[in-house]
Design a protein around this motif. Structure first.
Motif, short mmCIF file in Angstrom:
data_model
loop_
_atom_site.label_atom_id
_atom_site.label_comp_id
_atom_site.label_asym_id
_atom_site.label_seq_id
_atom_site.Cartn_x
_atom_site.Cartn_y
_atom_site.Cartn_z
N ASP A 11 0.90 -1.11 0.06
CA ASP A 11 0.01 0.04 -0.01
C ASP A 11 0.98 1.22 -0.10
OD1 ASP A 11 -2.49 1.56 0.13
OD2 ASP A 11 -2.24 1.85 2.47
N LYS A 12 1.81 1.25 0.73
CA LYS A 12 2.78 2.32 0.89
C LYS A 12 3.60 2.55 -0.46
CE LYS A 12 6.57 4.32 3.35
NZ LYS A 12 7.61 3.89 4.42
N LEU A 13 4.06 1.39 -0.93
CA LEU A 13 4.75 1.56 -2.19
C LEU A 13 3.79 2.12 -3.44
CD1 LEU A 13 7.27 0.68 -3.82
CD2 LEU A 13 5.99 -1.32 -4.43
N ILE A 14 2.76 1.84 -3.63
CA ILE A 14 1.71 2.28 -4.63
C ILE A 14 1.33 3.94 -4.33
CG2 ILE A 14 -0.78 2.22 -5.33
CD1 ILE A 14 -0.28 -1.05 -5.35
N LYS A 15 1.20 4.06 -3.06
CA LYS A 15 0.97 5.38 -2.74
C LYS A 15 2.25 6.35 -3.35
CE LYS A 15 -2.71 4.84 0.62
NZ LYS A 15 -3.09 4.79 2.06
N GLU A 16 3.21 5.86 -2.68
CA GLU A 16 4.61 6.77 -3.02
C GLU A 16 5.20 6.85 -4.33
OE1 GLU A 16 7.40 5.48 -0.19
OE2 GLU A 16 6.19 6.41 1.56
N GLN A 17 4.78 5.80 -4.99
CA GLN A 17 5.54 5.65 -6.36
C GLN A 17 4.39 5.64 -7.51
OE1 GLN A 17 8.84 2.80 -4.55
NE2 GLN A 17 8.84 3.00 -6.63
N LEU A 23 -1.77 1.25 -15.54
CA LEU A 23 -0.39 0.79 -15.94
C LEU A 23 0.25 0.67 -14.76
CD1 LEU A 23 2.03 0.73 -18.46
CD2 LEU A 23 2.28 3.28 -17.69
N VAL A 24 1.25 -0.50 -14.87
CA VAL A 24 2.04 -0.73 -13.88
C VAL A 24 3.66 -0.80 -14.74
CG1 VAL A 24 3.27 -2.40 -12.28
CG2 VAL A 24 0.71 -2.28 -12.58
N SER A 25 4.58 0.04 -14.22
CA SER A 25 5.90 -0.01 -14.68
C SER A 25 6.86 -0.73 -14.02
CB SER A 25 6.42 1.26 -15.09
OG SER A 25 5.53 1.82 -16.09
N VAL A 26 7.80 -1.81 -14.26
CA VAL A 26 8.87 -2.23 -13.44
C VAL A 26 9.89 -2.52 -14.48
CG1 VAL A 26 7.70 -3.50 -12.04
CG2 VAL A 26 8.08 -4.25 -14.06
N SER A 27 11.15 -2.60 -14.01
CA SER A 27 12.37 -2.89 -14.84
C SER A 27 12.67 -4.34 -15.39
CB SER A 27 13.77 -2.20 -14.36
OG SER A 27 14.20 -3.07 -13.28
N LYS A 28 13.28 -4.53 -16.23
CA LYS A 28 13.52 -5.82 -16.83
C LYS A 28 14.68 -6.55 -15.82
CE LYS A 28 14.21 -9.14 -20.11
NZ LYS A 28 14.28 -10.26 -19.16
N GLN A 29 15.44 -5.57 -15.13
CA GLN A 29 16.52 -6.25 -14.12
C GLN A 29 15.83 -6.69 -12.95
OE1 GLN A 29 19.29 -3.24 -12.92
NE2 GLN A 29 20.33 -4.62 -11.64
N SER A 30 14.43 -5.98 -12.67
CA SER A 30 13.99 -6.37 -11.33
C SER A 30 12.91 -7.78 -11.78
CB SER A 30 12.97 -5.29 -10.94
OG SER A 30 13.47 -4.24 -10.71
N ILE A 31 12.43 -7.76 -12.99
CA ILE A 31 11.94 -9.14 -13.49
C ILE A 31 12.83 -10.20 -13.29
CG2 ILE A 31 10.87 -10.26 -15.45
CD1 ILE A 31 8.93 -8.01 -13.77
N ASP A 32 14.03 -10.00 -13.82
CA ASP A 32 15.13 -11.03 -13.78
C ASP A 32 15.27 -11.30 -12.68
OD1 ASP A 32 15.00 -10.85 -16.82
OD2 ASP A 32 16.84 -9.70 -16.99
N VAL A 65 12.54 -6.69 -4.51
CA VAL A 65 13.35 -6.63 -5.66
C VAL A 65 12.44 -5.87 -6.76
CG1 VAL A 65 14.01 -7.72 -7.74
CG2 VAL A 65 14.50 -8.87 -5.42
N LEU A 66 11.18 -6.06 -6.68
CA LEU A 66 10.26 -5.48 -7.72
C LEU A 66 9.84 -4.09 -7.19
CD1 LEU A 66 7.47 -8.22 -8.95
CD2 LEU A 66 9.49 -7.29 -10.10
N SER A 67 9.92 -3.80 -6.22
CA SER A 67 9.63 -2.14 -5.49
C SER A 67 10.67 -1.51 -5.98
CB SER A 67 9.37 -2.24 -4.02
OG SER A 67 10.57 -2.67 -3.40
N GLU A 68 11.91 -1.77 -6.28
CA GLU A 68 12.83 -0.74 -6.27
C GLU A 68 12.56 -0.02 -7.65
OE1 GLU A 68 16.43 -3.47 -6.94
OE2 GLU A 68 16.39 -3.78 -4.96
N ASN A 69 11.99 -0.72 -8.82
CA ASN A 69 11.75 0.06 -9.93
C ASN A 69 10.37 0.09 -10.33
OD1 ASN A 69 14.73 1.00 -10.76
ND2 ASN A 69 14.88 -1.19 -10.74
N PHE A 70 9.51 0.23 -9.43
CA PHE A 70 8.12 -0.05 -9.47
C PHE A 70 7.41 1.45 -9.58
CE2 PHE A 70 3.89 -0.21 -7.83
CZ PHE A 70 3.19 -1.33 -8.42
N SER A 71 6.31 1.66 -10.29
CA SER A 71 5.56 2.60 -10.45
C SER A 71 4.14 2.19 -11.09
CB SER A 71 6.01 4.00 -11.23
OG SER A 71 5.97 3.59 -12.45
#
Length: 141
Positions: free
Chosen positions: A28-34, A75-84, A120-126
């Motif tokens: 919840d905090k992640l979604i609100k902040e990013q 839309l949800v955005s993440v990095s390929k590096q996080s997915i890997d 891991v996913l929260s590092e580059n999440f929006s």
């Protein structure tokens, strides 16, 4: 909390309620902040995933690559590096396919592994969605 139970029920996950609540609050905090500023499509339940510059449309528990993002999209955005990195945590083979991660996540039975994936996913999440909107879209998929 009911939506979180529905999501976890899809994964057949039995968890400690305190750990579940902690993960829920972190998410919840992640979604609100990013939040990102991409225009949201309030008329649709279609969910799009942007992995670096590649766009996917989530339909029927699978991601399908699409050429362009609509002018308005959920839309949800993440990095390929996080997915890997998440794939490595799940124990799946890194074949470059987002669907492999989705399949591996469904097999997980331990909340601690979900916590590691979340970290891991929260590092580059929006996203441009609220947690309630995102959960309802995921549950309907």
């Amino acid at each position: 909390m009911n939506q979180m139970k529905q999501i976890l029920a899809k994964f057949n996950l039995l968890v400690n309620p305190l750990k579940l609540f902690t993960l829920y609050r972190q998410f919840d905090k992640l979604i609100k902040e990013q939040q990102n500023s991409y225009p949201q499509d309030k008329q649709s339940n279609d969910l799009f995933l942007k992995v670096d510059q590649v766009i996917y449309h989530l339909k029927r528990k699978k991601c399908y690559q699409v050429e362009n993002l609509p002018n308005k999209a959920n839309l949800v955005s993440v990095s390929k590096q996080s997915i890997d990195h998440a794939l490595v945590i799940c124990g799946g083979k890194n074949d470059g396919d987002i669907n492999t991660l989705l399949q591996e996540i469904r097999k997980i039975k331990d909340i601690e592994v979900y916590q590691q994936i979340f970290d891991v996913l929260s590092e580059n999440f929006s996203t441009n969605l609220s947690m309630k909107q995102l959960f309802s879209m995921l549950v309907s998929k």
